[in-house]
Design an enzyme around this catalytic site. Structure first.
Site, PDB file in Angstrom:
ATOM      1  N   GLY A   2       0.945  -1.143   0.184  1.00 26.81           N
ATOM      2  CA  GLY A   2      -0.065   0.125   0.050  1.00 26.81           C
ATOM      3  C   GLY A   2       0.807   1.239   0.093  1.00 26.81           C
ATOM      4  O   GLY A   2       1.936   1.167   0.376  1.00 26.81           O
ATOM      5  N   HIS A  47      -4.509   0.935   7.459  1.00 25.77           N
ATOM      6  CA  HIS A  47      -3.450   1.652   7.442  1.00 25.77           C
ATOM      7  C   HIS A  47      -3.365   2.937   6.553  1.00 25.77           C
ATOM      8  O   HIS A  47      -2.766   3.822   6.847  1.00 25.77           O
ATOM      9  CB  HIS A  47      -2.257   0.541   7.182  1.00 25.77           C
ATOM     10  CG  HIS A  47      -0.859   1.164   7.230  1.00 25.77           C
ATOM     11  ND1 HIS A  47       0.212   0.810   8.195  1.00 25.77           N
ATOM     12  CD2 HIS A  47      -0.273   1.827   6.253  1.00 25.77           C
ATOM     13  CE1 HIS A  47       1.214   1.475   7.947  1.00 25.77           C
ATOM     14  NE2 HIS A  47       1.157   2.012   6.808  1.00 25.77           N
ATOM     15  N   GLU A  48      -3.725   2.666   5.318  1.00 26.47           N
ATOM     16  CA  GLU A  48      -3.742   3.706   4.221  1.00 26.47           C
ATOM     17  C   GLU A  48      -4.643   4.837   4.612  1.00 26.47           C
ATOM     18  O   GLU A  48      -4.237   6.330   4.494  1.00 26.47           O
ATOM     19  CB  GLU A  48      -3.904   3.369   2.715  1.00 26.47           C
ATOM     20  CG  GLU A  48      -2.950   2.206   2.496  1.00 26.47           C
ATOM     21  CD  GLU A  48      -1.462   2.405   2.557  1.00 26.47           C
ATOM     22  OE1 GLU A  48      -1.073   3.770   2.831  1.00 26.47           O
ATOM     23  OE2 GLU A  48      -0.697   1.580   2.772  1.00 26.47           O
ATOM     24  N   HIS A  71      -3.298   7.145   7.246  1.00 24.80           N
ATOM     25  CA  HIS A  71      -2.224   7.868   6.661  1.00 24.80           C
ATOM     26  C   HIS A  71      -2.995   9.269   6.038  1.00 24.80           C
ATOM     27  O   HIS A  71      -2.668  10.397   6.188  1.00 24.80           O
ATOM     28  CB  HIS A  71      -1.326   7.363   5.271  1.00 24.80           C
ATOM     29  CG  HIS A  71      -0.032   6.767   5.692  1.00 24.80           C
ATOM     30  ND1 HIS A  71       0.897   7.370   6.454  1.00 24.80           N
ATOM     31  CD2 HIS A  71       0.097   5.205   5.447  1.00 24.80           C
ATOM     32  CE1 HIS A  71       1.746   6.305   6.533  1.00 24.80           C
ATOM     33  NE2 HIS A  71       1.220   5.311   5.786  1.00 24.80           N
ATOM     34  N   GLN A  73       3.025   9.838   1.800  1.00 21.84           N
ATOM     35  CA  GLN A  73       4.282   9.454   1.808  1.00 21.84           C
ATOM     36  C   GLN A  73       4.977   9.735   0.597  1.00 21.84           C
ATOM     37  O   GLN A  73       6.319   9.458   0.648  1.00 21.84           O
ATOM     38  CB  GLN A  73       4.069   7.847   1.805  1.00 21.84           C
ATOM     39  CG  GLN A  73       3.375   7.415   2.960  1.00 21.84           C
ATOM     40  CD  GLN A  73       3.213   5.813   3.088  1.00 21.84           C
ATOM     41  OE1 GLN A  73       2.301   5.049   2.467  1.00 21.84           O
ATOM     42  NE2 GLN A  73       4.163   5.145   3.586  1.00 21.84           N
ATOM     43  N   CYS A 113       5.809  -0.005   7.880  1.00 25.66           N
ATOM     44  CA  CYS A 113       5.387   1.322   7.057  1.00 25.66           C
ATOM     45  C   CYS A 113       6.672   1.668   6.460  1.00 25.66           C
ATOM     46  O   CYS A 113       7.641   1.808   6.900  1.00 25.66           O
ATOM     47  CB  CYS A 113       4.866   2.523   7.954  1.00 25.66           C
ATOM     48  SG  CYS A 113       4.433   3.863   6.883  1.00 25.66           S
ATOM     49  N   LEU A 114       6.257   2.077   5.112  1.00 30.54           N
ATOM     50  CA  LEU A 114       7.400   2.244   4.226  1.00 30.54           C
ATOM     51  C   LEU A 114       8.197   3.614   4.754  1.00 30.54           C
ATOM     52  O   LEU A 114       9.241   4.027   4.331  1.00 30.54           O
ATOM     53  CB  LEU A 114       7.014   2.629   2.852  1.00 30.54           C
ATOM     54  CG  LEU A 114       6.743   1.285   2.067  1.00 30.54           C
ATOM     55  CD1 LEU A 114       5.871   1.454   0.626  1.00 30.54           C
ATOM     56  CD2 LEU A 114       7.911   0.345   1.905  1.00 30.54           C
TER      57      LEU A 114
HETATM   58  O1  GNR Z   1       3.856  -2.478   2.752  1.00 36.14           O
HETATM   59  C1  GNR Z   1       3.216  -2.462   3.638  1.00 36.14           C
HETATM   60  N1  GNR Z   1       2.919  -3.467   4.280  1.00 36.14           N
HETATM   61  C2  GNR Z   1       2.046  -3.453   5.226  1.00 36.14           C
HETATM   62  C3  GNR Z   1       2.018  -4.579   6.168  1.00 36.14           C
HETATM   63  C4  GNR Z   1       1.173  -4.617   7.143  1.00 36.14           C
HETATM   64  C5  GNR Z   1       0.051  -3.697   7.315  1.00 36.14           C
HETATM   65  C6  GNR Z   1       0.219  -2.378   6.540  1.00 36.14           C
HETATM   66  C7  GNR Z   1       1.326  -2.137   5.580  1.00 36.14           C
HETATM   67  S1  GNR Z   1       1.190  -0.981   4.597  1.00 36.14           S
HETATM   68  C8  GNR Z   1       3.029  -1.137   4.149  1.00 36.14           C
HETATM   69  C9  GNR Z   1       3.225   0.072   3.201  1.00 36.14           C
HETATM   70  C10 GNR Z   1       2.808   1.496   3.766  1.00 36.14           C
HETATM   71  O2  GNR Z   1       3.678   2.121   4.548  1.00 36.14           O
HETATM   72  N2  GNR Z   1       1.859   1.875   3.374  1.00 36.14           N
HETATM   73  O3  GNR Z   1       1.440   3.164   4.040  1.00 36.14           O
HETATM   74 NI    NI Z   2       2.600   3.204   5.706  1.00 39.97          NI
END
Ligand code: GNR
Ligand code: NI
Length: 171
Positions: free
Chosen positions: A46, A135-136, A139, A51, A93-94
């Protein structure tokens, strides 16, 4: 084009993003393409626009990490309609590379969003897809997974990041 991913510490990550208002434009299509390319290049499932330093309510998701072209999702101005159950699982999270922690999330979510043409659609996800959706959307509200951890764990990670910043090993 692969875009630069901003890291924890950049205020854009903790700013509530603005709704997208113009649909079907070449700029929006390019941003969506670049976000998928950036997400795949970094092996993510995601990626949210903040980001890549764009404070707009747009995210891309692909729980197959590029393996299955049918699992690509574009979420623009997404809204969660229903949340059901709960799950605990590892999250990363990246924008916070190198840190992974268990986070409690709804097991299933149903949401409404728009695509790049501005068309509304509804979709739902369970397990990892549901986790990525939550999660997104976090953000887009300026919320990082760190906010879901205990104060103790959050402070430990913050301290470790502060050391990395001092060592010049962060961004
Ligand atoms: O790549 C991602 N893996 C992930 C694993 C578990 C829960 C959420 C994620 S999202 C993350 C990429 C990211 O930072 N998206 O905002
Ligand atoms: Ni993230």
């Amino acid at each position: 084009m692969v875009l630069r991913i901003v890291k924890y510490g950049d205020p854009v990550l903790e700013t509530k993003a603005k709704p997208v208002t113009e649909f079907g434009t070449p700029e929006l299509r390019q941003l969506v393409d670049d976000m998928f390319e950036t997400m795949y290049a970094n092996k993510g499932i995601g990626l949210a626009a903040p980001q890549v330093a764009v404070s707009e309510r747009l995210a891309v998701i692909d729980p197959s990490a590029g393996e299955d072209p049918n699992s690509k999702l574009v979420l623009i101005n997404p809204e969660i309609l229903v949340k059901e159950g709960s799950q605990i699982g590892e999250e990363g999270c990246l924008s916070i590379p190198g840190f992974r922690e268990d986070v409690k999330r709804a097991y299933k979510v149903r949401l409404r969003a728009r695509n790049a043409d501005g068309e509304y659609y509804e979709t739902e996800g369970e397990e990892l897809l549901s986790r990525a959706m939550q999660h997104e959307i976090d953000h887009l509200n300026g919320v990082l997974f760190l906010s879901h951890l205990s104060l103790l764990k959050r402070d430990l990670i913050r301290r470790k990041i502060r050391k990395l910043v001092k060592a010049g090993e962060w961004e």
